[in-house]
Design a protein around this motif. Structure first.
Motif, PDB file in Angstrom:
ATOM      1  N   GLU A  33      -0.711 -84.087 109.977  1.00  9.72           N
ATOM      2  CA  GLU A  33      -0.165 -83.744 111.298  1.00  9.72           C
ATOM      3  C   GLU A  33      -0.999 -82.636 111.948  1.00  9.72           C
ATOM      4  OE1 GLU A  33       3.676 -81.670 113.396  1.00  9.72           O
ATOM      5  OE2 GLU A  33       3.776 -82.051 111.231  1.00  9.72           O
ATOM      6  N   LEU A  34      -1.355 -81.607 111.165  1.00 10.80           N
ATOM      7  CA  LEU A  34      -2.208 -80.525 111.687  1.00 10.80           C
ATOM      8  C   LEU A  34      -3.606 -81.054 111.991  1.00 10.80           C
ATOM      9  CD1 LEU A  34      -1.250 -77.426 109.490  1.00 10.80           C
ATOM     10  CD2 LEU A  34      -0.956 -77.633 111.958  1.00 10.80           C
ATOM     11  N   LYS A  66      -4.504 -83.953 112.906  1.00  5.81           N
ATOM     12  CA  LYS A  66      -4.457 -84.708 114.175  1.00  5.81           C
ATOM     13  C   LYS A  66      -4.582 -83.756 115.354  1.00  5.81           C
ATOM     14  CE  LYS A  66      -1.729 -88.823 113.207  1.00  5.81           C
ATOM     15  NZ  LYS A  66      -0.353 -88.987 112.729  1.00  5.81           N
ATOM     16  N   ARG A  67      -3.925 -82.606 115.241  1.00  2.89           N
ATOM     17  CA  ARG A  67      -3.992 -81.620 116.330  1.00  2.89           C
ATOM     18  C   ARG A  67      -5.391 -81.018 116.444  1.00  2.89           C
ATOM     19  NH1 ARG A  67       0.899 -77.654 115.351  1.00  2.89           N
ATOM     20  NH2 ARG A  67       0.219 -76.749 117.336  1.00  2.89           N
ATOM     21  N   ASP A  80      -7.528 -83.492 118.387  1.00  2.30           N
ATOM     22  CA  ASP A  80      -6.961 -83.896 119.678  1.00  2.30           C
ATOM     23  C   ASP A  80      -8.066 -83.989 120.735  1.00  2.30           C
ATOM     24  OD1 ASP A  80      -5.538 -84.181 121.999  1.00  2.30           O
ATOM     25  OD2 ASP A  80      -4.373 -82.332 121.800  1.00  2.30           O
ATOM     26  N   LEU A 124      -7.886 -81.433 123.439  1.00  3.03           N
ATOM     27  CA  LEU A 124      -7.844 -80.060 122.924  1.00  3.03           C
ATOM     28  C   LEU A 124      -8.206 -79.055 124.022  1.00  3.03           C
ATOM     29  CD1 LEU A 124      -7.370 -78.700 120.101  1.00  3.03           C
ATOM     30  CD2 LEU A 124      -9.841 -78.575 119.898  1.00  3.03           C
ATOM     31  N   LYS A 135      -4.281 -74.700 123.267  1.00 10.23           N
ATOM     32  CA  LYS A 135      -3.812 -75.414 122.063  1.00 10.23           C
ATOM     33  C   LYS A 135      -4.408 -74.811 120.795  1.00 10.23           C
ATOM     34  CE  LYS A 135      -2.766 -79.915 124.174  1.00 10.23           C
ATOM     35  NZ  LYS A 135      -3.192 -81.336 124.284  1.00 10.23           N
ATOM     36  N   LEU A 172      -2.315 -73.003 117.702  1.00 11.54           N
ATOM     37  CA  LEU A 172      -2.478 -73.303 116.272  1.00 11.54           C
ATOM     38  C   LEU A 172      -2.654 -72.020 115.458  1.00 11.54           C
ATOM     39  CD1 LEU A 172      -4.821 -76.399 116.605  1.00 11.54           C
ATOM     40  CD2 LEU A 172      -2.724 -76.395 115.233  1.00 11.54           C
TER      41      LEU A 172
END
Length: 277
Positions: free
Chosen positions: A153-154, A156-157, A160, A163, A167, A171
């Protein structure tokens, strides 16, 4: 001093890789090279050693965690050079594995220099960048290995396509909040403050290049890089590379020729573009 004279700034450069980058730039860069340190005495001692080699960098005090200090650096550059041609964001800290400070404290302090300090230096100094300027954010492969230990999940961020700096900042704030709350694992982070700070630096670079591509000033290139495992105070002199070998990739990026198409907004190791993780 002429307002158009070229100038390079290396943060955290009184010792280690930063010192070697200053030494290399003094030999290869056409213009003034500014050696910086938080502590004036340490900076001046480094200057003296380089003078003994026949090199003539300029010293200026700089603490990237202190906004006023970065603003003084900006004002000095503006007054004496009218701009900035090379910025090497090298200043960073790392706790030793034997450190006894609580991890929450290590996370806050590491992030304050490595991520927020670097971002602060960029925010204040980027308006001075001239066309064809080169920016190098010294990151680390440890950022890559730390990213690979984060949850999907992280990850994927991190990847991004939308981005933004906001963002990336979010994080880094979440990591520190999790460190303080003692729930890193539940939130998907490994207990690795230095590594996470360098994920932030690598991601920041991608966004910065995207922003600079839309800037009116042409051909400003920003890359992040890993200097490799270098024998410095930070590695307790365990690294295999000398400081001059560690300075090779940052120097290569600092001296990229005009109108370079690649590397641009990349993570570079041993002069080669490398995947983030």
């Amino acid at each position: 001093m002429s307002g158009s004279k070229r100038v390079a700034v290396v943060t955290g450069s009184n010792k280690g890789i930063g010192y070697a980058i200053v030494r290399g730039l003094c030999k290869q860069f056409q213009g003034d090279v500014i050696l910086t340190a938080r502590n004036e005495a340490n900076g001046k001692a480094a200057l003296k050693k380089l003078n003994a080699e026949g090199l003539k960098p300029v010293f200026h005090q700089l603490d990237i965690t202190d906004v006023a200090s970065v603003q003084r650096m900006r004002d000095f550059l503006h007054k004496n050079y009218g701009g900035l041609d090379v910025l090497v964001n090298n200043a960073a800290i790392a706790y030793k594995s034997a450190a006894t400070e609580p991890f929450s404290e290590q996370a806050v302090v590491t992030m304050a220099t490595n991520f927020w300090g670097t971002l602060n230096a960029c925010n204040v100094l980027f308006p001075l960048l001239r066309p064809h300027a080169r920016v190098i954010n010294v990151s680390s492969r440890l950022g890559s290995s730390t990213a690979s230990r984060c949850t999907q999940e992280l990850q994927k961020r991190f990847l991004d396509t939308e981005l933004s700096l906001a963002k990336v900042e979010q994080l880094m704030k979440e990591f520190v909040a999790s460190a303080k709350a003692g729930n890193l694992k539940a939130k998907g982070w490994p207990e690795q403050a230095y590594g996470v700070s360098k994920i932030g630096v690598t991601l920041m670079t991608i966004v910065q290049q995207r922003q600079l591509n839309a800037d009116k000033r042409p051909d400003i290139v920003v890359n992040s890089c890993c200097p490799g495992y270098v024998a410095t105070d930070m590695t307790s002199h365990m690294g295999q590379k000398t400081i001059d070998e560690g300075a090779d990739t940052p120097l290569y990026l600092a001296l990229l020729p005009p109108n370079t198409a690649s590397p641009k907004g990349e993570f570079v190791c041993e002069r080669k573009i490398t995947k983030i993780f």
